[in-house]
Enzyme design. Structure first.
Site, mmCIF file in Angstrom:
data_model
loop_
_atom_site.group_PDB
_atom_site.id
_atom_site.type_symbol
_atom_site.label_atom_id
_atom_site.label_comp_id
_atom_site.label_asym_id
_atom_site.label_seq_id
_atom_site.Cartn_x
_atom_site.Cartn_y
_atom_site.Cartn_z
ATOM 1 N N SER A 219 46.860 38.377 54.246
ATOM 2 C CA SER A 219 46.697 37.627 52.863
ATOM 3 C C SER A 219 46.126 36.513 52.954
ATOM 4 C CB SER A 219 48.289 37.690 52.442
ATOM 5 O OG SER A 219 48.266 36.741 51.359
ATOM 6 N N TYR A 474 35.437 36.559 44.629
ATOM 7 C CA TYR A 474 36.581 37.330 44.030
ATOM 8 C C TYR A 474 35.955 37.722 42.684
ATOM 9 C CZ TYR A 474 41.531 38.449 43.188
ATOM 10 O OH TYR A 474 42.540 39.026 42.873
#
Lengths: 576, 576
Positions: A219, A474
């Site tokens: 993460s 993203y």
């Protein structure tokens, strides 16, 4: 029964919490424009739980009794709801399937161990039984890292870490905290904050994901520019394996051969069960500010982020949205709050007089932390670079709003699903010199996929994490799906993934591999790299009992992706 | 014959270069005090090469012909000198052995491939032949990562990367350079500097070590606080394995399961041959300064380094020596140069008036890089912390001297060996809260070992690399050895290693494992961690053909180390 809380079986977050647009006047027109969806039509809620087909648990009475003897009767369950909740993560594919009663295989039993000793006993019992074990944290994964294999014949045990949620110890003299793997974001931050510390790890999933999950999936949080990715943060680890606990003591750096720490990080349950992580923690900074800036266009925004990364400045967040995502942010603002008080007509007309094309405008957030004087110094360094690239500071207001809203976006997905639109995210990382191409090619690939599907689709992007040699892009994409939403999703998703790889990006920056991204592993790390990893898995888990099928699977070729697009199911086409 | 240059077969560096004390008036008295050695006695130079016993090469004519067919006759050799040069690294154990004609097994053939394609053909030929391959970079390793196993029956091929030394490409838009693995430090810096870039990686071995070697051993340079360890710097990799090249594209970060990049980093030749590395490079900074400071004692110096690491400051070097090493630095200065012009009697009497005990005084170097104004800003932040801990800035002079001398220390070892004294280094890393205990226990363990040996030994230390949660402590130790120097060395060395582990440190911060540190692997990363790594090695190299025996070996217990001390060979005791 166990007190471990879970997200809705059919969507993100807690029951009763959802996305609302009534107080966001620009939202409905935006959605109409973006994906041609009229959100005033009444939503179709998910089916009721009773309508699901849940197969009965495949478990022998003796094995179930053994598990009960380990964790106690109230912490082992074969209840349908518990098993369905532990079947999927929260990818769009997961949500589509569960909403359509497409559940091939659910775990047969869910256990909630109280401590590492119980985890060890469960692991050993699973190995002896010839069963399969899948560790479960917060269940927020969107890469298919949690689902059982559809054709799994063996008993599947979902091991929920939810009861291991304590900060065990803070080494205040080193800035290291020993924390149990099942601790969720808010849980552990609260325990750390109470003693003046912070982990500084805030992924979008923060409110519903766990430390162990972050480690198992590599993460990255939104302040990673300062605090590092979880791979930097996690210094010590404990992982339960058959008959043993791998113990990696917390070390700032070490020269002990191939890194076992970096084998465990990202292992998605394939090597064992992470029970404890010793993480770097930081004193809560005296000042923490998120400043907003506007750039005239995406290219200028990217160039500014790159120059900041090369400069003497070291902000905690560097984020810039493309024009579409900037428009989305403005459209989801509430009346007379945050951005809107800044993005007044006055400001807009000033920018227009400067020659800005408002449709190209890009919103950026840059975070600063430290002493008050250090934050001032850093802001000065950054402002100079922003101005050099034609950007304009618009103060703290929008940044504060961003800080409040940052964990809410996943709820929007359920809102759209209720209205027949599928939305999901894909992120990549690439060297700075390749980012523009990654961006251009990805947008083009998504649009080509939409065309092939005959849908009015949407794709938007932000740069979310900066490094010396590159950054993370993203993407969020959405379209109104037809009768075969998963096949349609696959056309779009695989087009995006292939564009990442072809342009020099990775298959995922921080969402892991699971089964969603595993087809691109060979293209990403090469066949030789896959073979090394496969060797590790085979040696560590000869019986394929630990979350089998994840990370490495059947490779896909660029030609197969192109073929998928060429044979895309058109909107309204019945499922094939 | 090949034009690849090597270090002396019996010592560090190039022929004709050595340590001289004639211009260092304080050196002789210092050595007398430190290890009771009178350096005015005439040195005993190493034996002549002709005196060495070098076994004939064990290689079939057909295999040798095959290697010649791959690299050409001038790049394959079974010459004795080449084979001896490729037998050892440069640890004190290595130097003692070669000087004493203790060579159990030398490589049978040395090959110098021109490119990756030739490396691939060699690797495949080695596998087919059932031979053993040991990659060789600069030969500076001090952990025993290079030596063939003493009882190796198969043909041993030393693959020297010396001809792969080019900077292939600089991606100026990303700060990434693609460099061949055999490039040595000065070689690659020169090529990068010519275009305005620097790697910023300066280990003590810089002048004689290679990029591939740094990666294979998890090297760290003296400016790692800014530039990172080699594990941070190396973004892309190419490694030749049987039948394939593992290709890891340069990525700033990625979420692709267990990190294959971090499996290759530190692999010491056990997984294949690293041929190319894509590294982060930086624009050469406008200003680069190394400032010197004095602290009243070690505790104050450590505390200051810790506070700097927690602060808003981000210097490129944080280094502080203990009182003994500070004394050593002052003793090796030349007359009227560098330190001496600062460390005048005047300064010393000022400090004494302040209440400093001069024997406790610790010398510190802190590096700053960036724009002129940024360096000023950083220096101000650091100065404040230094003053808070009772420290005193003494300007750039000593720092400049440190910069010049930094790569010369290894020559001193040969000088001492010529005079019957053994000196070597051991470094560790640990969390900040454990550093004082690591230090105290290590010094105590070394002194206990010296007592057991009945020698007048020396140990000194500096903190050399800082991280958020800990730092590296770098020890140098020396003693006048008796007739069984290696057994004596082992008593001291293993006492130090065991002290590291017992106090919470790692077996090595940046010198790798080899065979020297492999006994402590299980204590460092746990039996479960060793099993995972062994699984990787077994899967990747089922025939044990790639640098076998390194990294993982027979574990040692704390009791065995204690036993070694209890039965230490006293000074002058004949070899047993």
């Amino acid at each position: 029964m166990t007190d471990v809380k879970h997200m809705k079986w059919w969507g993100w977050g807690l029951e009763g919490v959802g996305f609302h647009f009534e107080d966001k006047p620009d939202f409905a027109p935006f959605v109409q424009k973006a994906v041609a969806l009229d959100i005033s039509v009444p939503p179709v809620p998910p089916l009721s739980f009773d309508e699901l087909t849940v197969e009965p648990p495949r478990i022998t009475a003796s094995f179930e009794a053994e598990l009960v003897s380990i964790v106690g009767a109230s912490h082992s369950t074969t209840d349908d709801m518990a098993r369905v909740v532990h079947t999927y993560g929260k990818s769009i594919r997961d949500l589509l399937r569960v909403r359509r009663n497409e559940i091939a295989r659910v775990p047969d039993v869910v256990v909630y161990p109280a401590d590492e000793a119980e985890v060890q006993r469960i692991v050993d019992a699973v190995v002896t039984e010839g069963a399969v074990l899948i560790p479960f944290g917060g269940g927020s994964n969107i890469a298919g890292s949690l689902e059982p294999l559809a054709d799994e014949k063996r008993t599947i045990v979902s091991l929920d870490l939810g009861r291991l949620r304590r900060v065990l110890d803070i080494d205040e003299g080193s800035g290291l905290a020993r924390i149990q793997a099942g601790a969720q974001g808010p849980d552990l931050e609260e325990q750390l904050n109470a003693r003046g510390w912070t982990l500084g790890h805030f992924p979008d999933s923060f409110t519903h994901s766990t430390l162990g999950g972050w480690v198992a999936t590599r993460s990255s949080g939104m302040q990673s520019d300062k605090y590092g990715d979880i791979a930097d943060i996690a210094r010590g680890l404990r992982m339960v394996r058959p008959g043993t606990v791998v113990v990696l003591r917390p070390l700032p750096s070490t020269s002990t051969g191939p890194s076992v720490r970096e084998m465990i990080i990202g292992s998605e349950g394939r090597l064992g069960v992470i029970t404890e992580v010793t993480v770097q923690v930081h004193r809560q900074p005296a000042v923490r500010e998120v400043q907003a800036y506007f750039f005239p266009n995406w290219k200028a925004g990217l160039a500014a982020m790159h120059e900041i990364s090369e400069s003497d400045a070291s902000p905690s967040i560097t984020r810039v949205s493309d024009a579409r995502e900037s428009g989305f942010s403005l459209a989801t603002r509430k009346e007379s709050k945050g951005v809107s008080s800044f993005v007044t007509k006055t400001l807009m007309s000033v920018l227009q007089r400067r020659g800005w094309v408002l449709e190209d405008m890009c919103l950026s957030f840059i975070g600063f932390e430290g002493s008050s004087s250090h934050v001032s110094y850093e802001k000065k360094l950054v402002s100079k670079i922003v101005r050099k690239h034609g950007g304009l500071g618009v103060g703290k207001g929008p940044g504060a709003l961003y800080d409040q809203k940052k964990f809410d976006t996943p709820y929007l997905r359920d809102f759209l699903l209720d209205r027949g639109a599928a939305a999901d995210v894909s992120e990549t990382a690439a060297p700075w010199s390749k980012l523009q191409k990654v961006y251009d090619d990805t947008v083009a690939a998504a649009n080509k996929a939409y065309d092939a599907l005959g849908v009015h689709g949407w794709i938007m992007c932000h740069l979310s994490h900066s490094y010396h040699s590159g950054a993370c892009l993203y993407f969020t994409f959405a379209f109104v799906h037809g009768d075969d939403p998963i096949a349609q999703y696959e056309v779009v998703k695989s087009s995006i993934q292939q564009a990442f790889i072809d342009a020099g990006g990775t298959l995922s920056h921080h969402h892991a591999v699971g089964v969603e991204h595993s087809p691109w592993m060979e293209q990403d790390i090469s066949a030789g790299g896959v073979a090394l990893m496969q060797g590790l898995f085979d040696a560590a888990d000869p019986g394929q009992q630990f979350n089998p099928g994840k990370i490495l699977g059947t490779p896909i070729t660029p030609e197969e992706v192109a073929d998928r697009v060429a044979h895309a199911p058109r909107a309204g086409t019945p499922a094939h």
